[in-house]
Each structure stands twice: as structure tokens, then as C-alpha cells.
Design a protein around this motif. Structure first.
Motif, short mmCIF file in Angstrom:
data_model
loop_
_atom_site.label_atom_id
_atom_site.label_comp_id
_atom_site.label_asym_id
_atom_site.label_seq_id
_atom_site.Cartn_x
_atom_site.Cartn_y
_atom_site.Cartn_z
N ALA A 44 0.91 -1.30 0.26
CA ALA A 44 -0.24 -0.53 -0.15
C ALA A 44 0.59 1.18 -0.19
O ALA A 44 0.50 2.54 0.15
CB ALA A 44 -0.94 -0.05 1.64
N SER A 45 1.92 1.19 0.38
CA SER A 45 2.67 2.41 0.46
C SER A 45 3.25 3.16 -1.21
O SER A 45 2.90 2.54 -2.85
CB SER A 45 4.24 1.75 0.17
N ALA A 46 3.45 4.81 -1.05
CA ALA A 46 3.31 5.83 -2.36
C ALA A 46 5.01 5.48 -2.70
O ALA A 46 4.95 5.92 -3.29
CB ALA A 46 2.43 6.70 -1.28
N SER A 47 5.74 4.75 -1.32
CA SER A 47 6.56 5.40 -1.61
C SER A 47 7.62 3.50 -2.68
O SER A 47 8.92 3.52 -2.55
CB SER A 47 8.14 5.61 -0.82
N ARG A 48 6.91 3.01 -3.01
CA ARG A 48 6.45 1.54 -3.83
C ARG A 48 7.71 1.46 -4.83
O ARG A 48 7.22 2.68 -5.78
CB ARG A 48 5.33 1.10 -4.02
N THR A 49 8.75 0.92 -4.70
CA THR A 49 9.70 1.22 -6.76
C THR A 49 9.63 -0.23 -7.37
O THR A 49 10.09 0.32 -8.45
CB THR A 49 10.87 1.04 -5.19
N SER A 50 8.69 -1.06 -6.72
CA SER A 50 9.10 -1.84 -7.25
C SER A 50 7.29 -2.45 -7.19
O SER A 50 6.98 -2.60 -6.61
CB SER A 50 10.00 -3.30 -6.30
N SER A 93 3.35 -2.71 -9.05
CA SER A 93 1.71 -1.33 -9.05
C SER A 93 1.71 -0.80 -7.80
O SER A 93 1.98 -1.69 -7.07
CB SER A 93 0.95 -1.83 -10.20
N LEU A 94 1.43 0.28 -7.67
CA LEU A 94 1.23 1.12 -7.16
C LEU A 94 -0.79 0.78 -6.66
O LEU A 94 -1.51 0.39 -7.84
CB LEU A 94 1.16 2.63 -7.23
N LEU A 95 -0.91 0.43 -5.53
CA LEU A 95 -2.73 0.90 -5.01
C LEU A 95 -2.64 2.04 -5.36
O LEU A 95 -3.19 3.07 -5.98
CB LEU A 95 -2.77 0.39 -3.50
N PHE A 96 -3.91 1.10 -6.91
CA PHE A 96 -4.75 2.37 -7.67
C PHE A 96 -3.74 3.11 -8.47
O PHE A 96 -3.78 4.27 -8.55
CB PHE A 96 -6.16 2.59 -6.78
N GLY A 97 -2.63 2.63 -8.27
CA GLY A 97 -1.89 4.23 -9.01
C GLY A 97 -1.26 4.87 -8.68
O GLY A 97 -0.35 5.86 -9.03
N SER A 98 -1.22 4.57 -6.82
CA SER A 98 -1.28 5.84 -6.06
C SER A 98 -0.46 5.65 -4.92
O SER A 98 0.79 5.75 -4.58
CB SER A 98 -2.07 6.57 -5.45
N GLY A 99 -0.95 4.50 -4.44
CA GLY A 99 -0.40 4.39 -3.05
C GLY A 99 -0.73 5.62 -1.19
O GLY A 99 -1.29 6.09 -2.28
#
Length: 344
Positions: A21-27, A29-35
Motif C-alpha cells: 500500500a506504500s506510496a514510496s513503492r519502487t517495484s 504496481s501501486l495501489l490504485f496507481g497511487s499508494g
């Protein structure tokens, strides 16, 4: 249990560079394209503690005398309001390390044409939004409670201030100062409303942990999904990210924030409710009724922390010498008698 197991998992979900769920995710896909944006922990810190407190107080039940036989709320006498205010100011000071300090680095340029503008500007803005949200919530609680109950209460102001801080902690780095005022104003009414519901359902939480940290923390996550500014989201996280719904960024960030609220509530409930229930059944969570009625200062610590009136301690005098007032023996002192000698 909370420190070693419940909290670390939530913080990994939301703050780690590989958290789902992190918005800082580097690998990946992001949650809803956002995090989920939870910069300093309205959800990770405050909601976790608030929901844990909710289950603890709910399972253990109210303090003796908190509600009378007709179900009406009874305000139990507290301790030192001066210490409450002192503790609040200590927390206020610490929040500047909590929110602006979450940037970790200061000397980082945002690559703009303005050489004076960089992450140091974000740190300063975060301190401003934190201050405005907390102060707005404190003042709103002060005047709101005055209108509702007819008197001023410094403890309510302190809780309102902390409620505003708990709410702004999520979006402190990505919102404008004017939005922080909105955050604090709504947080105060969230706290007042949650306290009203707590009394309505005979729920007793002496520190208002569930109402303040749980309720205001949840509002803070929603607030970020509504008011996060495009420029600040792109500076703090990455370009091209969704931003606040009310700022024209669509509903993706808000959806991620709602998922975070639901997941934290579910995870903390699934872990802490069984723990509190087991402690309750084993009678390890609460002192006996006798100890509770006498007070734990006396039964567990061997003395009184506060002495209000002489009659309060007549049945259980503390050890050692205690100064007390001596009343005159006659109804009216003689003309030559110095009444100042009546006090030792």
C-alpha cells in the motif's frame, strides 16, 4: 504485542519501499496507481493505537461509577490539569520532530528554477501545516464545547489540539496551510462527535484514545485523499501521481486512503481483540473492584498522589506527617486571639 508485531507489519505495508500500500513503492504496481499517502502516521501510528484502545476499553467495560443506574454519564474526578497541559506542550514540541522530521533529509533540491526552493521548504511548510491544524482544532474544541456544555475546559482544549495533530500527520507534507485549517476544524468536531457517541453507547475510554487517535487519525487519511496538492505530491513522492479529489486529482488517492483505513481497522481488530479478550478472561487486565474503588495510588503505590479534602483521606490516612488545617474551637474568636495561629 503492538510494538513487536502489530505495528511493524502496518508500517511495512504503508512505509516500506516494497509495501503493497506504500506510496514510496519502487517495484511492482501501486495501489490504485497511487499508494496510500500517510506521511508521518495518521493511520500507521494513530489509528493503530486508537483501534487497539477501542477493543481494550470495549472488552473491559467502563470504570466503576462512570455511568449511573439510569445510564447517565458521570464525569469522574481527574488528576492534575496542570500536568495535562504540561504533557500536551511536550507532545506539541515533539510533533515537530514527528512530522517535519519524517523527511529524513533536508538538503535536497526539487530541481526547480528557484535555487532557494527545495526539500527544506517542504520541511518548513510541514511545520506550518502541523501548527495550524493543531491550533485550529484546539480553538474549535474550546468554543465548540463552550457552546455545547456551557463552560470552558482546558482538558478538552488539550485533547482537541492533539486531535488536530493526529489528523494532519498524514498529509502534513502535501497540503496547503489553508487546507490544514480545514483539517483542524473538522478534526475538532470529529473528536466531539466521537465522544458524544461514546457516552451514548456507554463506552468508557479515559484517555479518549479511540476517539482522538482512531477517529481523528481516520479523518486525517480521508483529508489527505481530498486536499493533497498536485505539486507537493509530485515533489515528495513522484511525478504523475494522483492527488486530492478536491484539488482536481480524481478519486484514486482517496480510494487508496479508504483501503488503508479498512485494512488497519481489520488487522488491529483481528490481532488485539483476541488478546484483550484472553487477558480479560484470565483476569489479568484489570485490578479488583476493591482496588479500583480505593484507588491504585493507595493500593498499588502505597500513598496518595493527590489530596483534595481532608474527608477524602480520613478512612485511609497516608503514612508519615501531613499538614492539615485546625479549626478554632469557639464560634467566634476573642478580641485578643490571633487566628493566624489556628493553622499549622
Amino acid at each position: 504485542m503492538v510494538t513487536g508485531f502489530v505495528y511493524p507489519i502496518v508500517s511495512h505495508w504503508v512505509w516500506s519501499t516494497d509495501g503493497w500500500a506504500s506510496a514510496s513503492r519502487t517495484s511492482g504496481s501501486l495501489l490504485f496507481g497511487s499508494g496510500a499517502i500517510d506521511f508521518a502516521g495518521s493511520g500507521v501510528v494513530h489509528m493503530v493505537g486508537g483501534i487497539a484502545g477501542l477493543w481494550g476499553a470495549l472488552i473491559e467495560g467502563p470504570r466503576i461509577g462512570r455511568f449511573d443506574r439510569s445510564g447517565r454519564s458521570v464525569a469522574l474526578r481527574g488528576h492534575s490539569a496542570s500536568l495535562v497541559v504540561l504533557g500536551t506542550f511536550l507532545l506539541w514540541f515533539g510533533w515537530y520532530g514527528f512530522n517535519p522530521g519524517s523527511f529524513i533529509t533536508i538538503t535536497k533540491s526539487y530541481g526547480t528554477s528557484n535555487s532557494y526552493y527545495g526539500q527544506w521548504s517542504g520541511v518548513g511548510r510541514t511545520a506550518v501545516t502541523t501548527t495550524l491544524a493543531g491550533c485550529t482544532a484546539a480553538l474549535t474544541t474550546l468554543f465548540g464545547k463552550r457552546l455545547l456544555v456551557g463552560h470552558w475546559n482546558v482538558t478538552d482544549v488539550c485533547n482537541g489540539l492533539l486531535g488536530g495533530f493526529a489528523a494532519i500527520t498524514s498529509g502534513c507534507a502535501v497540503v496547503e496551510p489553508w487546507a490544514a485549517i480545514v483539517c483542524g476544524f473538522v478534526a475538532a468536531w470529529v473528536l466531539i462527535g466521537c465522544n458524544w457517541l461514546a457516552e451514548k453507547f456507554k463506552y468508557d475510554d479515559p484517555l479518549e484514545a479511540a476517539q482522538l487517535h482512531g477517529g481523528c487519525g481516520s479523518w486525517g487519511l480521508l483529508f489527505t485523499g481530498l486536499f493533497a496538492k498536485k505539486q507537493y505530491v509530485h515533489e515528495v513522492y513522484a511525478t504523475g501521481r494522483p492527488y486530492g479529489l478536491f484539488m482536481g486529482g480524481g478519486g484514486k488517492l482517496l480510494a487508496a486512503q479508504i483501503i488503508q483505513i479498512l485494512v488497519i481497522f481489520g488487522w488491529v481488530s483481528a490481532t488485539m481483540a483476541p488478546l484483550f479478550y484472553a487477558l480479560h478472561k484470565l483476569k489479568l487486565l484489570r485490578v479488583s473492584e476493591e482496588d479500583e474503588m480505593q484507588g491504585m495510588d493507595l493500593t498499588r503505590h502505597g500513598g496518595f498522589a493527590y489530596i483534595y479534602h481532608d474527608e477524602d483521606i480520613s478512612s485511609h490516612p497516608p503514612p508519615g506527617f501531613m499538614m492539615r488545617k485546625i479549626e478554632p474551637t469557639s464560634a467566634s474568636p476573642s478580641p485578643n486571639h490571633d487566628t493566624r495561629n489556628n493553622v499549622v
